[in-house]
Motif scaffolding. Structure first.
Motif, mmCIF file in Angstrom:
data_model
loop_
_atom_site.group_PDB
_atom_site.id
_atom_site.type_symbol
_atom_site.label_atom_id
_atom_site.label_comp_id
_atom_site.label_asym_id
_atom_site.label_seq_id
_atom_site.Cartn_x
_atom_site.Cartn_y
_atom_site.Cartn_z
ATOM 1 N N TYR A 108 21.619 78.618 33.957
ATOM 2 C CA TYR A 108 20.677 79.503 34.643
ATOM 3 C C TYR A 108 20.816 79.341 36.154
ATOM 4 O O TYR A 108 20.695 80.310 36.907
ATOM 5 C CB TYR A 108 19.247 79.202 34.208
ATOM 6 N N PRO B 148 13.224 82.470 33.863
ATOM 7 C CA PRO B 148 13.776 82.126 32.550
ATOM 8 C C PRO B 148 13.233 80.772 32.078
ATOM 9 O O PRO B 148 13.072 79.845 32.876
ATOM 10 C CB PRO B 148 15.280 82.063 32.794
ATOM 11 N N ASP C 26 14.896 78.037 39.382
ATOM 12 C CA ASP C 26 15.700 79.076 38.742
ATOM 13 C C ASP C 26 15.437 79.161 37.245
ATOM 14 O O ASP C 26 15.729 80.182 36.619
ATOM 15 C CB ASP C 26 17.190 78.782 38.963
ATOM 16 N N VAL C 27 14.923 78.102 36.662
ATOM 17 C CA VAL C 27 14.657 78.036 35.229
ATOM 18 C C VAL C 27 13.552 77.015 35.000
ATOM 19 O O VAL C 27 13.399 76.072 35.785
ATOM 20 C CB VAL C 27 15.946 77.648 34.444
ATOM 21 N N GLU D 102 8.012 82.703 30.202
ATOM 22 C CA GLU D 102 8.916 83.561 30.960
ATOM 23 C C GLU D 102 8.218 84.862 31.367
ATOM 24 O O GLU D 102 8.360 85.339 32.499
ATOM 25 C CB GLU D 102 10.163 83.863 30.138
ATOM 26 N N THR E 52 13.356 77.817 28.745
ATOM 27 C CA THR E 52 13.922 77.323 27.500
ATOM 28 C C THR E 52 13.298 75.978 27.170
ATOM 29 O O THR E 52 12.450 75.477 27.900
ATOM 30 C CB THR E 52 15.464 77.237 27.579
ATOM 31 N N THR F 236 24.075 80.969 37.293
ATOM 32 C CA THR F 236 23.896 82.411 37.390
ATOM 33 C C THR F 236 23.172 82.789 38.677
ATOM 34 O O THR F 236 23.532 83.737 39.370
ATOM 35 C CB THR F 236 23.112 82.940 36.179
ATOM 36 N N ALA G 117 20.141 73.937 30.698
ATOM 37 C CA ALA G 117 19.424 74.650 31.757
ATOM 38 C C ALA G 117 20.337 74.992 32.925
ATOM 39 O O ALA G 117 20.073 75.940 33.676
ATOM 40 C CB ALA G 117 18.234 73.811 32.243
#
Length: 225
Positions: free
Chosen positions: A219, A98, A67-68, A92, A100, A222, A216
């Motif tokens: 994310y 996503p 997911d991230v 990304e 970070t 979500t 993290a």
């Protein structure tokens, strides 16, 4: 059984801590997994990253459909945070996932909680410590006092015991009025000190590897919504 969601983590080749910290956090969160891949610790340009290795790492993680994607390392602060913003944006865009980094996550974590006066236990030498004071300062975070361990070989940071890190943290807490103490290397074993110092001093100790994971998690939340 396959868990429905995952964090994809890129870590430095010489790191011995990130995987342990991640497992300790995710063990308390059923339904969230972690996938790991590594990039070389050395060989990056002084003001950025070897993007080819990161593109390859992110592409491999993307095949596991996290997911991230998180770059769980602290280099971004030393080189000024902007390279991490460019890195996250590029990965990304290429993966559609996503992305970070621990450095960016830490700035966000501290800023959102109003933690502005920081004591830093850092891996590098005094020159690195001065550089971190400048780069964090440009993000609105004051490094009030720090202990720099003088370690340049990243693997050696993993040999520093939690007891040694605690001793440095206690001395920082006694030296100045602080909002928090930050253990600044994802290869330092600071996760055991997360929360408050054992002495009872009301100062949170933040482990950089853990902060990356904590930041993290939204994310994944979500994605679960």
């Amino acid at each position: 059984m396959l868990t429905p969601h995952a964090i994809g983590i890129i870590l430095p080749s010489s790191n011995r801590v990130v995987e342990r910290v991640t497992r300790s956090i995710l063990d308390e969160l059923p339904g969230i997994d972690a996938c790991f891949t590594r990039v070389p610790y050395a060989g990056h340009p002084p003001d950025g990253y070897d993007m080819a290795s990161f593109r390859q790492a992110a592409a491999m993680l993307a095949q596991a459909r996290p997911d991230v994607i998180l770059w769980n390392a602290t280099r971004g602060a030393l080189i000024g945070f902007e390279p991490d913003r460019r890195l996250a944006s590029a990965l990304e865009e290429e993966t559609g996932i996503p992305c970070t980094t621990t450095a960016l996550a830490t700035v966000d974590y501290l800023t959102r909680r109003g933690l502005r006066r920081i004591g830093l236990v850092a891996q590098g030498d005094d020159r690195d410590g001065q550089r971190l004071k400048q780069t964090f300062g440009r993000e609105g975070i004051e490094i009030v006092v720090g202990h720099n361990l003088g370690i340049q070989d990243n693997f050696e940071a993993a040999r520093v015991t939690p007891e040694e890190i605690e001793d440095h943290a206690l001395r920082l807490a006694a030296a100045a009025r602080l909002d928090a103490i930050l253990v600044w290397s994802t290869n330092l074993a600071g996760h055991r000190l997360a929360g408050r110092l054992p002495s009872g001093l009301p100062i949170p100790v933040l482990d950089s590897a853990a902060v990356g994971i904590w930041q993290a998690l939204p994310y994944v939340t979500t994605a679960n919504a």
